[in-house]
Design an enzyme around this catalytic site. Structure first.
Site, PDB file in Angstrom:
ATOM      1  N   ASN A   1       0.715  -1.142  -0.008  1.00 28.62           N
ATOM      2  CA  ASN A   1       0.061   0.035   0.114  1.00 28.62           C
ATOM      3  C   ASN A   1       0.725   1.235   0.097  1.00 28.62           C
ATOM      4  OD1 ASN A   1      -3.207  -0.459  -0.058  1.00 28.62           O
ATOM      5  ND2 ASN A   1      -2.334  -2.249   1.444  1.00 28.62           N
TER       6      ASN A   1
ATOM      7  N   MET B   1      -0.001  -3.193  12.215  1.00 25.85           N
ATOM      8  CA  MET B   1      -0.569  -4.569  13.081  1.00 25.85           C
ATOM      9  C   MET B   1      -0.835  -4.296  14.578  1.00 25.85           C
ATOM     10  SD  MET B   1      -1.348  -6.189  10.398  1.00 25.85           S
ATOM     11  CE  MET B   1      -1.930  -7.735  11.206  1.00 25.85           C
ATOM     12  N   ARG B   2      -0.733  -2.821  15.016  1.00 30.05           N
ATOM     13  CA  ARG B   2      -0.934  -2.844  16.340  1.00 30.05           C
ATOM     14  C   ARG B   2      -1.923  -1.865  16.650  1.00 30.05           C
ATOM     15  NH1 ARG B   2       3.567  -4.825  19.523  1.00 30.05           N
ATOM     16  NH2 ARG B   2       4.868  -5.813  17.965  1.00 30.05           N
TER      17      ARG B   2
ATOM     18  N   ASN C   1      -6.595   4.494   8.217  1.00 29.29           N
ATOM     19  CA  ASN C   1      -6.271   2.981   8.045  1.00 29.29           C
ATOM     20  C   ASN C   1      -7.063   2.471   6.764  1.00 29.29           C
ATOM     21  OD1 ASN C   1      -5.109   0.703   8.975  1.00 29.29           O
ATOM     22  ND2 ASN C   1      -7.120  -0.071   9.536  1.00 29.29           N
TER      23      ASN C   1
ATOM     24  N   HIS D   1      -8.224  -1.436   5.633  1.00 25.68           N
ATOM     25  CA  HIS D   1      -8.654  -2.582   6.388  1.00 25.68           C
ATOM     26  C   HIS D   1      -9.339  -3.539   5.291  1.00 25.68           C
ATOM     27  CE1 HIS D   1      -9.654  -5.614   9.356  1.00 25.68           C
ATOM     28  NE2 HIS D   1     -10.779  -5.672   8.863  1.00 25.68           N
TER      29      HIS D   1
ATOM     30  N   ASP E   1      -9.881   5.392  15.541  1.00 25.15           N
ATOM     31  CA  ASP E   1     -10.167   5.813  16.636  1.00 25.15           C
ATOM     32  C   ASP E   1      -9.792   4.524  17.886  1.00 25.15           C
ATOM     33  OD1 ASP E   1     -11.871   3.484  16.719  1.00 25.15           O
ATOM     34  OD2 ASP E   1     -13.653   4.854  16.549  1.00 25.15           O
TER      35      ASP E   1
ATOM     36  N   GLY F   1     -10.903   2.035  19.123  1.00 27.52           N
ATOM     37  CA  GLY F   1     -11.382   0.752  18.775  1.00 27.52           C
ATOM     38  C   GLY F   1     -10.745  -0.110  17.902  1.00 27.52           C
TER      39      GLY F   1
ATOM     40  N   ASP G   1     -10.675  -1.305  14.404  1.00 28.57           N
ATOM     41  CA  ASP G   1     -11.325  -1.017  13.149  1.00 28.57           C
ATOM     42  C   ASP G   1     -12.854  -0.752  13.224  1.00 28.57           C
ATOM     43  OD1 ASP G   1      -8.897  -2.098  11.866  1.00 28.57           O
ATOM     44  OD2 ASP G   1      -9.685  -4.152  12.315  1.00 28.57           O
TER      45      ASP G   1
HETATM   46  C1  GRF Z   1      -3.635  -4.991   3.570  1.00 33.21           C
HETATM   47  O1  GRF Z   1      -4.394  -6.085   3.304  1.00 33.21           O
HETATM   48  C2  GRF Z   1      -4.166  -3.932   4.658  1.00 33.21           C
HETATM   49  O2  GRF Z   1      -5.375  -4.118   4.266  1.00 33.21           O
HETATM   50  C3  GRF Z   1      -3.928  -4.588   5.954  1.00 33.21           C
HETATM   51  O3  GRF Z   1      -2.589  -5.024   5.814  1.00 33.21           O
HETATM   52  C4  GRF Z   1      -2.361  -5.480   4.696  1.00 33.21           C
HETATM   53  C5  GRF Z   1      -1.245  -4.817   4.455  1.00 33.21           C
HETATM   54  O4  GRF Z   1      -0.484  -4.916   3.083  1.00 33.21           O
HETATM   55  N1  GRF Z   1      -4.316  -3.569   6.889  1.00 33.21           N
HETATM   56  P1  GRF Z   1       0.798  -3.926   2.623  1.00 33.21           P
HETATM   57  O5  GRF Z   1       1.833  -4.240   3.653  1.00 33.21           O
HETATM   58  O6  GRF Z   1       0.536  -2.697   2.347  1.00 33.21           O
HETATM   59  O7  GRF Z   1       1.424  -5.070   1.530  1.00 33.21           O
END
Ligand code: GRF
Length: 194
Positions: A17, A95-96, A112, A114, A146, A148, A150
């Protein structure tokens, strides 16, 4: 024309991303600047990608918890984002959970992406949750962050079908194609100061 939108990116993984965002900046479709990329994983691909593209790359040791940062680590991240003069904090595979002081330092300025159609399937491996539930469609959601998991206000969503024979890998790949289109598009709204 106003100045480019100043982004700080937080990621724990491969950084696809971030790559899509950096590509949109390079292509001129997103009027922004990646000021700093921060990871809680020392050897995360996202840090290599940042270095390749000449973006400041910083590792911050997360501390002893699994699902959140130690307060000192979160303070360090706030310091880095502030010293880079960041306007919008972009979570890209982070991831946190985000807590104070970061939430308070950037109110309504942390977003974010998701990999599900929230509010369905928050949390880990959302595409696997969709498969296990027998959903006929899946997708991705860009939302404000926020306290929570997601749960923040939704900014945009994109849908993909779940196809017969889909595996975890094929479904996630289909969702990621949409992520890479949607995230730069939503950021471009911020960049236009809408
Ligand atoms: C994606 O699927 C995103 O939606 C999630 O974690 C993944 C990240 O992928 N939050 P990358 O590191 O951007 O390839």
């Amino acid at each position: 024309m106003s100045a480019p939108l100043r982004l700080g990116i937080l990621g724990s993984g491969k950084g696809s991303n971030f790559r899509a965002i950096a590509d949109a900046i390079a292509a001129g479709t997103l009027y922004a600047e990646a000021r700093v990329v921060i990871s809680d994983v020392a050897d995360a691909g996202i840090l290599d990608l940042a270095r390749e593209r000449g973006v400041r790359a910083e590792f911050v040791a997360p501390g002893k918890f699994k699902t959140k940062l130690e307060p000192e680590s979160e303070h360090r991240i706030v310091e880095l984002l502030r010293s880079a003069d960041v306007e919008i904090v972009v979570l890209a595979g982070w991831m946190r959970m985000i807590k104070t002081p970061l939430l308070e330092a950037f109110p309504r300025r942390i977003i974010n992406i998701h990999p599900s159609l929230l509010p369905k399937f928050p949390g880990l491996a959302a595409w696997e949750q969709a498969l296990a539930a027998g959903a006929s469609e899946a997708g991705c959601t860009v939302h404000y962050v926020d306290a929570g998991m997601d749960t923040g206000e939704i900014l945009a969503q994109a849908r993909v079908p779940v196809l017969p024979g889909d595996t975890s890998a094929t479904l996630h790949a289909r969702i990621q194609v949409e992520e890479h289109r949607l995230y730069p598009e939503v950021l471009a709204r911020f960049a236009r100061r809408e």
